[in-house]
Motif scaffolding. Sequence first.
Motif, short mmCIF file in Angstrom:
data_model
loop_
_atom_site.label_atom_id
_atom_site.label_comp_id
_atom_site.label_asym_id
_atom_site.label_seq_id
_atom_site.Cartn_x
_atom_site.Cartn_y
_atom_site.Cartn_z
N GLU A 91 1.04 -1.27 -0.43
CA GLU A 91 0.33 -0.07 -0.14
C GLU A 91 0.59 1.09 0.08
OE1 GLU A 91 -3.19 2.02 2.34
OE2 GLU A 91 -3.22 -0.17 3.07
N ALA A 92 0.91 2.47 -0.74
CA ALA A 92 1.54 3.52 -1.06
C ALA A 92 0.39 4.53 -1.80
CB ALA A 92 2.41 3.47 -1.83
N GLY A 93 -0.08 5.35 -0.32
CA GLY A 93 -0.65 6.62 -0.77
C GLY A 93 -1.87 6.79 -0.91
N GLY A 94 -2.47 5.32 -0.11
CA GLY A 94 -3.97 5.48 -0.77
C GLY A 94 -4.28 4.33 -2.22
N PHE A 95 -3.25 4.10 -2.36
CA PHE A 95 -2.90 3.23 -3.44
C PHE A 95 -2.76 1.65 -3.16
CE2 PHE A 95 -2.64 6.67 -5.97
CZ PHE A 95 -4.14 6.70 -6.84
N LYS A 96 -3.18 0.35 -3.43
CA LYS A 96 -2.59 -0.85 -3.17
C LYS A 96 -2.25 -1.01 -4.41
CE LYS A 96 -5.06 -3.03 0.09
NZ LYS A 96 -6.49 -3.70 1.06
N GLY A 97 -1.31 -1.85 -4.63
CA GLY A 97 -0.31 -2.59 -5.92
C GLY A 97 -0.07 -4.08 -5.19
N PHE A 98 1.30 -4.17 -6.42
CA PHE A 98 2.09 -5.57 -5.85
C PHE A 98 3.48 -5.17 -6.23
CE2 PHE A 98 -2.30 -6.86 -8.44
CZ PHE A 98 -2.50 -7.58 -6.84
N ARG A 99 4.28 -5.41 -5.29
CA ARG A 99 5.76 -5.57 -5.59
C ARG A 99 6.03 -6.86 -6.22
NH1 ARG A 99 8.04 -2.69 -0.55
NH2 ARG A 99 6.88 -1.03 -1.54
N TRP A 100 6.86 -6.89 -7.39
CA TRP A 100 7.44 -8.34 -7.24
C TRP A 100 9.14 -8.01 -8.09
CZ3 TRP A 100 7.17 -9.37 -12.92
CH2 TRP A 100 6.97 -7.93 -13.28
N SER A 101 9.53 -9.38 -8.75
CA SER A 101 10.62 -9.54 -9.09
C SER A 101 10.39 -10.41 -9.95
CB SER A 101 11.72 -9.37 -8.43
OG SER A 101 11.91 -8.85 -7.08
N ASP A 102 11.14 -9.86 -11.16
CA ASP A 102 11.18 -10.39 -12.51
C ASP A 102 12.27 -11.15 -12.54
OD1 ASP A 102 13.25 -9.39 -13.37
OD2 ASP A 102 12.23 -8.29 -14.64
N GLY A 103 12.96 -12.66 -13.18
CA GLY A 103 13.72 -13.58 -13.65
C GLY A 103 15.15 -13.42 -13.38
N SER A 115 4.14 -1.92 -9.38
CA SER A 115 2.61 -2.00 -10.42
C SER A 115 1.30 -1.10 -9.08
CB SER A 115 1.90 -2.70 -10.84
OG SER A 115 2.89 -3.74 -11.33
N LEU A 116 1.12 -0.29 -9.17
CA LEU A 116 -0.32 0.78 -8.51
C LEU A 116 -1.17 0.60 -8.74
CD1 LEU A 116 2.00 2.98 -6.47
CD2 LEU A 116 1.53 1.17 -5.96
N LEU A 117 -2.38 -0.17 -8.38
CA LEU A 117 -3.77 -0.12 -8.91
C LEU A 117 -4.86 0.87 -7.78
CD1 LEU A 117 -3.83 -3.47 -8.76
CD2 LEU A 117 -3.13 -1.77 -11.77
N THR A 118 -5.76 1.37 -8.28
CA THR A 118 -6.98 1.74 -7.83
C THR A 118 -7.41 1.20 -6.89
OG1 THR A 118 -8.87 1.66 -9.67
CG2 THR A 118 -7.77 3.49 -9.27
N ALA A 119 -8.15 1.52 -5.44
CA ALA A 119 -8.48 0.39 -4.35
C ALA A 119 -9.82 -0.25 -5.23
CB ALA A 119 -8.93 1.51 -2.89
N GLU A 120 -10.67 -0.10 -5.70
CA GLU A 120 -12.39 -0.59 -6.66
C GLU A 120 -10.98 -2.09 -6.98
OE1 GLU A 120 -13.92 1.90 -9.37
OE2 GLU A 120 -14.67 2.99 -7.39
N GLU A 121 -10.16 -1.75 -7.70
CA GLU A 121 -9.58 -3.24 -8.81
C GLU A 121 -9.00 -3.79 -7.97
OE1 GLU A 121 -7.98 -0.90 -12.55
OE2 GLU A 121 -6.45 -0.75 -10.60
N THR A 122 -8.18 -3.77 -6.29
CA THR A 122 -7.54 -4.43 -5.72
C THR A 122 -8.83 -4.93 -4.39
OG1 THR A 122 -6.64 -2.33 -3.92
CG2 THR A 122 -5.33 -4.00 -6.44
#
Length: 131
Positions: free
Chosen positions: A49-61, A68-75
Amino acid sequence: MPGPVEVLGPILELMTWVGFIPGIPLLIAGWVLARRRCPWTVTTAEVVEAGGFKGFRWSDGDNASHLSLLTAEETKGLETGTEVALHYDVCHPGRWSLGPHRPDNTVMTIGWILTATGMVCTLGGFVLLMF
């Protein structure tokens, strides 16, 4: 008055050409497109969660970190700190999905349909010769 055999023959001939002429090039183009696509893979992402947004923190190969931050409705339904399975495009990590990637190749699908139509009409023309 012409019988059904005389009427059906030219129609089958026309549909044979309508199926084969565009169908085979579309099959080849769809095959080339399918070969050029990058594979998708799965990784574990943490819900943040960052500044009213939720999202995903991840590492690639390549161990590059992504956020990736998304709106609250999407999460809705995702709790901060939980881990989820995240599917992403290896060549373009910005393209991701929470569900497994379902590749679609419309060009190849249309090519198969047209080529199959041409084949069925060709066989129908040969059967029609028997009558």
